[in-house]
Every structure is written in structure tokens, then in C-alpha cells.
Design a protein around this motif. Sequence first.
Motif, PDB file in Angstrom:
ATOM      1  N   ILE A 111     -11.285 -50.425 -22.203  1.00 43.92           N
ATOM      2  CA  ILE A 111     -11.736 -50.085 -21.843  1.00 43.92           C
ATOM      3  C   ILE A 111     -12.616 -51.638 -21.290  1.00 43.92           C
ATOM      4  N   THR A 112     -13.093 -51.796 -19.635  1.00 46.30           N
ATOM      5  CA  THR A 112     -13.545 -52.729 -19.866  1.00 46.30           C
ATOM      6  C   THR A 112     -15.010 -52.087 -19.135  1.00 46.30           C
ATOM      7  N   ALA A 113     -15.711 -53.369 -20.402  1.00 49.02           N
ATOM      8  CA  ALA A 113     -17.397 -53.214 -20.156  1.00 49.02           C
ATOM      9  C   ALA A 113     -17.864 -54.546 -20.578  1.00 49.02           C
ATOM     10  N   ASP A 114     -19.033 -54.768 -19.961  1.00 51.17           N
ATOM     11  CA  ASP A 114     -19.815 -56.195 -19.857  1.00 51.17           C
ATOM     12  C   ASP A 114     -21.041 -56.249 -20.224  1.00 51.17           C
ATOM     13  N   ALA A 116     -12.396 -52.376 -26.426  1.00 44.67           N
ATOM     14  CA  ALA A 116     -13.814 -52.124 -25.136  1.00 44.67           C
ATOM     15  C   ALA A 116     -13.537 -54.172 -25.337  1.00 44.67           C
ATOM     16  N   GLY A 117     -14.230 -54.072 -23.861  1.00 45.01           N
ATOM     17  CA  GLY A 117     -14.377 -55.864 -23.920  1.00 45.01           C
ATOM     18  C   GLY A 117     -13.990 -56.161 -22.569  1.00 45.01           C
ATOM     19  N   LEU A 130     -13.828 -49.502 -30.245  1.00 42.27           N
ATOM     20  CA  LEU A 130     -14.829 -51.364 -30.646  1.00 42.27           C
ATOM     21  C   LEU A 130     -15.258 -52.082 -29.785  1.00 42.27           C
ATOM     22  N   TYR A 131     -15.682 -52.611 -29.428  1.00 45.54           N
ATOM     23  CA  TYR A 131     -16.095 -53.844 -28.228  1.00 45.54           C
ATOM     24  C   TYR A 131     -16.422 -54.599 -29.143  1.00 45.54           C
ATOM     25  N   GLY A 132     -15.460 -56.108 -27.932  1.00 51.13           N
ATOM     26  CA  GLY A 132     -15.418 -56.713 -28.553  1.00 51.13           C
ATOM     27  C   GLY A 132     -13.713 -57.809 -29.270  1.00 51.13           C
ATOM     28  N   ALA A 133     -12.933 -56.522 -28.441  1.00 56.36           N
ATOM     29  CA  ALA A 133     -11.513 -56.235 -29.403  1.00 56.36           C
ATOM     30  C   ALA A 133     -11.553 -57.435 -29.309  1.00 56.36           C
TER      31      ALA A 133
END
Length: 416
Positions: free
Chosen positions: A61-64, A37-38, A10-13
Motif C-alpha cells: 500500500i502506498t501511503a504518505d 505500507a510506505g 505495517l506502515y513504515g515497513a
Amino acid sequence: MSDREYDIVLYGATGFVGALTAQYLATAAGDARIALAGRSTERLLAVRETLPAAAQSWDLITADASEPSSLAAMAASTRVVITTVGPYLRYGLPLVAACAAAGTDYADLTGEPLFVRKAIDLHHKQAVDTGARIVHACGFDSIPSDMTVFALYRQAERDGAGALGDTNYVVRSFAGGMSGGTIASMTELAREAATDPEARRLLNDPYTLSPDRGAEPELGGQSDARWRRGREIAPELDGYWVGAFAMAIPNSRIVRRSNALLDYAYGRRFCYAEQMSLGKSVLAPVAAAMATGGNVAAVELGGRFLNRVPRGALERILPKPGTGPSEQTRENGHYTVETYTTTTTGARYVARMSQKGDPGYKATSVLLGESGLALALDRDALPDLHGVLTPAAAMGDALLARFPAAGVSLDVTKLA
């Protein structure tokens, strides 16, 4: 896919709808392997701490969006990415690219036709080649529109009642607010349409998301700015007035793309429009006309105004992405929609869909969560379609089967 570390990321959690989606997955996902993730590990930790005990072991998870390599690593680690990071026209394409390259399924909440068109043009072919399902519009925009029409098609097919003809979506009741993310998305869309003639042309084309524009029929009666008596749609709406629905443009394009992706299963003469009910009072026709006029003005003039206002000043005034209403407001929200159709044999049906909870927040988090779970866990039940898809084309019967347990009511009734 069996060697992927996660079923869903889930990206933008850490955003408002992202956190609501995390809460829903924590109660509905069972043994699914999930990561949050975020951009900020600290904020991800804060979100995870609010979740039930079963979610405390979820990885972070760190993602940008500004770092494509982080998106590529995230996409390669999972079967499905769910993303709530918008406006999608500004931030969404790098993640679509990463998922298409990795053969990873993807679900988002976009109501931005220009973003979907760019995703199709840039990444549909690669996603087909890698086996990725890139599924847009998996929230209140546009699942009620897309899935009520799909349910009508399935019932008419079972009854041998022919193809769908004149089909109308009517919002019968709605209580809730508009998220900061939705407002930001609509602002980006209006800005681009105001400055780009090609963007305006695409928004005005009812088949702007078609996989083959030349194959589409030229049908009348598909206006996105219509107000009229309800009885013109169905006898059951006699006495009501209806006006333009604010999200008719993105929703209707998704529905028409579904028909094309499903090899025109709804019919070659499938004609679709969306409206909202404004009631039966003496003021109802005035309200319907004002709603329709406001919708037209927002599309035609809104962007010109927005482009004269400095972006920073506007962002200080408007609700910010990641913000939302109180828990009480979210819980008290609801919606009910009805989609009416007349088939080529003259049979009439209505599909009714409803949910409790604010449509743009609580209800949307359920729909998005169930879309991600269907893509991750119901793979044997999914259609053999890949590329840039719609909810109906990507998940169809599998998503319908998930609705009852998720508190989503969708029933089809034969009227005549």
C-alpha cells in the motif's frame, strides 16, 4: 471489523525497525492478513522480497503522512495499523487522526510525551466514540515499564496483598545501541521543550498524560533525576548504586496513565520511579551521579544547544531514521529489568522481564509485532477500553499471555 480487508497494515515497513517488524510478523503472524505500507512501492517490493515465502503474497500500500487521504484509505482497510514512522511529533498526528476517524486500532513506538499529549487532546474523544484503540509506546519504550507494573498489580490482586505503593523500575543489564529514529525523536522533543514554556511544564509534570490531572494525588519521591544506593529500593540491591534512566520521563508518564485509565487499579498512593543499575564498584556512585547529571543536562540544556544548530547540519551528523546496527550487533543485544514494589499490606514483590536481541531494534520489533497481533487477533480478550491508551490499559492480560511464545520472559516473585 469483520469486513476489513486486512488484519494488520505495517506502515513504515521500509525503515530499519519497520523491516525488522515485517520479518517478525512473517514468522509469528500465522494466517493473519497483512499488508506492508510506505511511500515507495519500489522499496516495499524490496522489503517483501527479503521475507519468507508465506509473506510474498502480502499486499503493498502506498501511503504518505503528507497525503491525509492516503492515510484515511489505509486506516479504513484494516483492523490495526502498526506504525514505525517517526519522529512522531513531526509525522505522527495525521495517522492518529485517520485511525481515530475510521475506528481502527493503532500501535506505535513513540517515546515522545508531547506527541502523546497532543494525540490525547485532539483525538481521544473521537477514538472513544468510534471504538478505536490508539496505543502508544509499544516497544522497549515503554512496554517493559508498563507491563512489569501491570504484572505486579495482577499478582498482588491474586494474593489479596493490597494496592501497589512505592514502585521502582531498575534496568539491571542492557546491551545495544540507540536507533536513528529514537535519536531523531529525542532531538525533536528537546527542540520543542527549549522554545515552548508549556512544553517544558508538561515534561516536568509527572502526570502530564493523565486523563484527569486534578484527580491525581500529589506524591513525593517520583523524581526522574535520582541517584542513590540500591538498598534504598530493595534489600536485594544492597551494594549497588543506581542513577537516572535516560527514558524515565516518557516511560513513567505512560505507567501513571495506565493506572488512571484502569481506574487507579494500582492504587491511589502508587508512587513510581525509574533507575538504571551502575554496579557495585568504587566508581559506581560516581557513574550514577554522572548518569543522573547527564540526564538533567540533556533535558534542560540540550534543546537550547540544538536550536542554535541548523537542522540540516545536525541531520548530517546524527544517525538517520531508518538506519541501524549490523545483524551481529542486533543478535548480541539483550536487556533485563526488575521492578520492585511494596504493597499497602507490606508485601514485597519483584517483576523481572528480559529479552534477547538489541532492545531498540530486535527486541522492540518483537514487542511491536506482538502488540499488533494482540489488537488484531485477541479482540475478545481485550479490555473494553477505547481512546488513546497505553499497552497495559489496551492489552493487559492478552499481551502477557503472548509473551512466552515470543521469547519474552516476565516473572513475578514474592520477596516478603
